[in-house]
Design an enzyme around this catalytic site. Sequence first.
Site, PDB file in Angstrom:
ATOM      1  N   SER A  81       0.853  -1.182   0.000  1.00  0.00           N
ATOM      2  CA  SER A  81       0.000   0.000   0.000  1.00  0.00           C
ATOM      3  C   SER A  81       0.892   1.237   0.000  1.00  0.00           C
ATOM      4  CB  SER A  81      -0.853  -0.049   1.262  1.00  0.00           C
ATOM      5  OG  SER A  81      -0.961   1.217   1.847  1.00  0.00           O
ATOM      6  N   SER A  82       0.353   2.364  -0.451  1.00  0.00           N
ATOM      7  CA  SER A  82       1.178   3.567  -0.563  1.00  0.00           C
ATOM      8  C   SER A  82       1.560   4.134   0.803  1.00  0.00           C
ATOM      9  CB  SER A  82       0.469   4.628  -1.402  1.00  0.00           C
ATOM     10  OG  SER A  82      -0.776   4.939  -0.844  1.00  0.00           O
ATOM     11  N   CYS A  83       0.963   3.622   1.894  1.00  0.00           N
ATOM     12  CA  CYS A  83       1.316   4.149   3.218  1.00  0.00           C
ATOM     13  C   CYS A  83       2.688   3.668   3.694  1.00  0.00           C
ATOM     14  CB  CYS A  83       0.255   3.810   4.252  1.00  0.00           C
ATOM     15  SG  CYS A  83       0.230   2.092   4.688  1.00  0.00           S
TER      16      CYS A  83
ATOM     17  N   TYR B 253       1.054  -1.040  10.482  1.00  0.00           N
ATOM     18  CA  TYR B 253       0.669  -1.678   9.217  1.00  0.00           C
ATOM     19  C   TYR B 253       1.772  -1.483   8.171  1.00  0.00           C
ATOM     20  CZ  TYR B 253      -1.997  -2.386   4.889  1.00  0.00           C
ATOM     21  OH  TYR B 253      -2.428  -2.815   3.656  1.00  0.00           O
TER      22      TYR B 253
ATOM     23  N   HIS C 124     -12.975   4.521   3.693  1.00  0.00           N
ATOM     24  CA  HIS C 124     -12.194   5.626   3.154  1.00  0.00           C
ATOM     25  C   HIS C 124     -13.138   6.628   2.494  1.00  0.00           C
ATOM     26  CE1 HIS C 124      -8.717   2.798   3.540  1.00  0.00           C
ATOM     27  NE2 HIS C 124      -8.226   3.910   4.040  1.00  0.00           N
TER      28      HIS C 124
ATOM     29  N   LYS D 132       4.115  -4.209   5.990  1.00  0.00           N
ATOM     30  CA  LYS D 132       4.178  -4.246   4.518  1.00  0.00           C
ATOM     31  C   LYS D 132       5.615  -4.041   4.020  1.00  0.00           C
ATOM     32  CE  LYS D 132       0.009  -5.202   3.407  1.00  0.00           C
ATOM     33  NZ  LYS D 132      -0.261  -6.457   2.677  1.00  0.00           N
TER      34      LYS D 132
HETATM   35  P1  GDP Z   1      -6.420   9.192   3.944  1.00  0.00           P
HETATM   36  O1  GDP Z   1      -6.207   9.179   2.457  1.00  0.00           O
HETATM   37  O2  GDP Z   1      -5.535   8.225   4.666  1.00  0.00           O
HETATM   38  O3  GDP Z   1      -6.347  10.580   4.524  1.00  0.00           O
HETATM   39  O4  GDP Z   1      -7.874   8.624   4.250  1.00  0.00           O
HETATM   40  P2  GDP Z   1      -9.393   8.943   3.875  1.00  0.00           P
HETATM   41  O5  GDP Z   1      -9.752   8.358   2.563  1.00  0.00           O
HETATM   42  O6  GDP Z   1     -10.171   8.452   5.067  1.00  0.00           O
HETATM   43  O7  GDP Z   1      -9.558  10.543   3.830  1.00  0.00           O
HETATM   44  C1  GDP Z   1      -9.157  11.336   2.733  1.00  0.00           C
HETATM   45  C2  GDP Z   1      -9.662  12.784   2.885  1.00  0.00           C
HETATM   46  O8  GDP Z   1     -11.085  12.826   2.699  1.00  0.00           O
HETATM   47  C3  GDP Z   1      -9.405  13.419   4.250  1.00  0.00           C
HETATM   48  O9  GDP Z   1      -9.011  14.772   4.041  1.00  0.00           O
HETATM   49  C4  GDP Z   1     -10.791  13.374   4.913  1.00  0.00           C
HETATM   50  O10 GDP Z   1     -10.965  14.391   5.880  1.00  0.00           O
HETATM   51  C5  GDP Z   1     -11.675  13.614   3.692  1.00  0.00           C
HETATM   52  N1  GDP Z   1     -13.097  13.203   3.905  1.00  0.00           N
HETATM   53  C6  GDP Z   1     -14.196  13.977   3.658  1.00  0.00           C
HETATM   54  N2  GDP Z   1     -15.318  13.333   3.991  1.00  0.00           N
HETATM   55  C7  GDP Z   1     -14.951  12.107   4.433  1.00  0.00           C
HETATM   56  C8  GDP Z   1     -15.693  10.991   4.931  1.00  0.00           C
HETATM   57  O11 GDP Z   1     -16.908  10.989   5.037  1.00  0.00           O
HETATM   58  N3  GDP Z   1     -14.979   9.872   5.271  1.00  0.00           N
HETATM   59  C9  GDP Z   1     -13.606   9.835   5.159  1.00  0.00           C
HETATM   60  N4  GDP Z   1     -12.965   8.713   5.485  1.00  0.00           N
HETATM   61  N5  GDP Z   1     -12.884  10.890   4.728  1.00  0.00           N
HETATM   62  C10 GDP Z   1     -13.544  12.022   4.379  1.00  0.00           C
END
Ligand code: GDP
Length: 324
Positions: free
Chosen positions: A119-121, A148, A191, A152
Amino acid sequence: MTEAIAFEPTPLERDATFYVAGHRGLVGSAIWRKLEAEGFTNLVGRSSSELDLKDREAVIAFFRETKPKYVVLAAAKVGGILANNTYPVDFLSDNLRIQVNVLDAALEAGVDRLLFLGSSCIYPKFAEQPIREDSLLTGHLEPTNDAYAIAKIAGIMHIQAIRRQYGKPWISAMPTNLYGPGDNFSPTGSHVLPALIRRYDEAARNGDASVVNWGTGSPRREFLHVDDMAAACLHLLENYDGPSQVNVGTGSDVTIKELAQIVADAVGFEGETEWDISKPDGTPQKLLDVSYLADAGWTSSIGLDEGIRSTVEWYRANALSLRG
Ligand code: GDP
């Protein structure tokens, strides 16, 4: 920099035994569909209740009995930021055990080609964007998912060690954020993309005047449809044989605001979007450099609008009935 790619393509035999570890998950199920569509006739999968990949003896017995020629290791304990941050021991211990068991058993069983998925993390929190493969281990990890990520990274090293010590043509691929059919649409655990699909779809059906998303909407993220990921995996297995892990993405990103507009259009939501800035934005940008993959002869083909539209259709036909 990662070395230039110059490998002879080696097509996989369509009738050889091909084990997809994690074939019920988002990625594994897409790989299974892709392999079926490409004419593979001897696919093997086991659900976690049939075969617990954390059980070393069971995994070794399974490989001795099944003798797969090819393996994709898409099985892992995965979760969003909250789960990763709350249960780091599980993410470290389960993933290390799954990997070590499968790689040891596959080595003993003489597996010919194997693809390990990460994963990219795995990349440093402040890696230069777009993130190149050789930025691995050049800085500190994002603390919320470091357990995690370390598991990986150990998997990538394990593959490189097997290449060095045993000369096996096994490889690793690191996907960006994936989405598509079979995703987790839970409002708290998912996500951003599945969360937005669920939220906007619900608002459109209820005729709500507005929705509220998390953060400022300004972070940038890259999204790859899981069917593209599956195609990339098969391409790499047949065309790539190098020690470096290979980034898999689209090479372009969008702001969360732009993403929200695409989802709103796809579900037919015409109300207002508000932003709850008490929720975290996370890292400002996470974009993979995919030039190494392009050198290996593959680029993504499913556009974001198109991919989101078809995922919305899948969600409405499947996930809606399963919602808790
Ligand atoms: P990240 O890529 O590890 O940061 O994980 P996420 O996919 O959970 O979040 C990506 C971005 O989307 C962050 O800036 C969140 O604040 C934004 N975001 C906006 N609305 C949502 C929501 O309903 N769920 C999640 N998970 N992220 C949200």
